[in-house]
Each structure stands twice: as C-alpha cells, then as structure tokens.
Write a protein that holds these residues in place. Structure first.
Motif, short mmCIF file in Angstrom:
data_model
loop_
_atom_site.label_atom_id
_atom_site.label_comp_id
_atom_site.label_asym_id
_atom_site.label_seq_id
_atom_site.Cartn_x
_atom_site.Cartn_y
_atom_site.Cartn_z
N HIS A 1 28.15 47.75 -8.41
CA HIS A 1 27.17 47.63 -9.49
C HIS A 1 25.83 48.23 -9.06
N TYR B 1 23.80 51.36 -10.72
CA TYR B 1 22.43 51.13 -11.19
C TYR B 1 21.48 52.17 -10.61
N GLY C 1 23.78 50.77 -15.26
CA GLY C 1 23.97 49.51 -14.57
C GLY C 1 23.11 48.37 -15.07
N LEU D 1 25.32 44.46 -17.47
CA LEU D 1 26.57 44.14 -16.79
C LEU D 1 27.27 43.08 -17.64
#
Length: 150
Positions: free
Chosen positions: A19, A23, A31, A34
């Motif tokens: 993640h 991002y 990102g 989520l």
C-alpha cells in the motif's frame, strides 16, 4: 526530519508495504483510498533504532488536524508507530501529494470521546477492535507545522 526518502523503512507487513509503495509511486492518487477509506502515510523515528519508520493509516480531518487510531487490529499491544511517536512526537505525514511535518499528541477527555466517534464513523471496525482488547486504544491528533506563507 529532513532525511531523504531512501532512508525511510516501510512497514514490514506485506500488504501495508505494498500500500505504501502504491501511495508513494502515485503521489497518493492510487493509494489515498484503501477499501474506500482515506489513508495517510505516517513516518516516525524508531524509539530504539533511531531509524525512520513509515506506515499507512486510516484518518479523519478535524479543525485542520489529522486524526488516527492506534488500534493494531484489536491486539493487546500498541502499534510500534504509536510507541515511537510517544518517544518522539515529531512526525512526517503525507496526505495524497502533500508532505508536511506534524507534532503528534494523544487526545484525552471530551476531545477523545468526540474523535473516537468521528473515527468509528469512518471505520466502524474500530468498535469491534475495542472489544477484543483490554488496553485503551489511543486516538492520536497530528497537528501540522506548515511554514507560514511569505
């Protein structure tokens, strides 16, 4: 905290690290959300190692500040990022493409109660996490320290 990005160590948890990479690569465009929840990147200084540690967290905005929760999925242990900011409350934050320094503090009293409700509205699972642990789950306020316009 003026260290280069290359000196930052991302979360060792696989899905969190993935993640963070998304991002950073997309400047938050891919990102920031989520599973439909807004996230920011928080960088703390390791309380023992002194290394910069970065993780992704769900957040809410409140009066120009950012609010995060140290749920650790309902574990009986506080998350490492929370222990780190207790040792050094100066943190770095990225919200979408904006990067800034902030000072972290734990919300208390009526403010904590109000912000807990704000955060459970964003992510209702926090309530179930609270039921899993005997510890008091911290609600943390990140107060930006942006330079004044010239």
């Amino acid at each position: 905290m003026r260290e280069e990005e290359s000196e930052v160590h991302d979360s060792p948890t696989g899905w969190v690290a993935a993640h963070i990479r998304r991002y950073v690569a997309g400047e938050g465009s891919s990102g920031h959300l989520l599973y439909g929840k807004p996230t920011l990147l928080l960088t703390t200084r390791g309380r023992r190692s002194g290394m910069l540690r970065r993780t992704g967290l769900i957040y809410a905005e409140d009066a120009g500040n950012y609010v995060v929760v140290g749920s650790n999925g309902g574990s009986d242990q506080h998350p490492h990022w929370y222990l780190n900011l207790r040792a050094d409350p100066r943190v770095r934050v990225q919200v979408i493409a904006e990067r800034f320094v902030a000072v972290a503090r734990e919300a208390e009293g009526e403010e904590r109660t109000r912000l807990w409700e704000v955060m459970t509205a964003v992510f209702p699972q926090y309530e179930s996490y609270r039921g899993k642990t005997g510890r008091r789950i911290p609600v943390v306020v990140l107060e930006p320290r942006r330079a004044a316009p010239e």
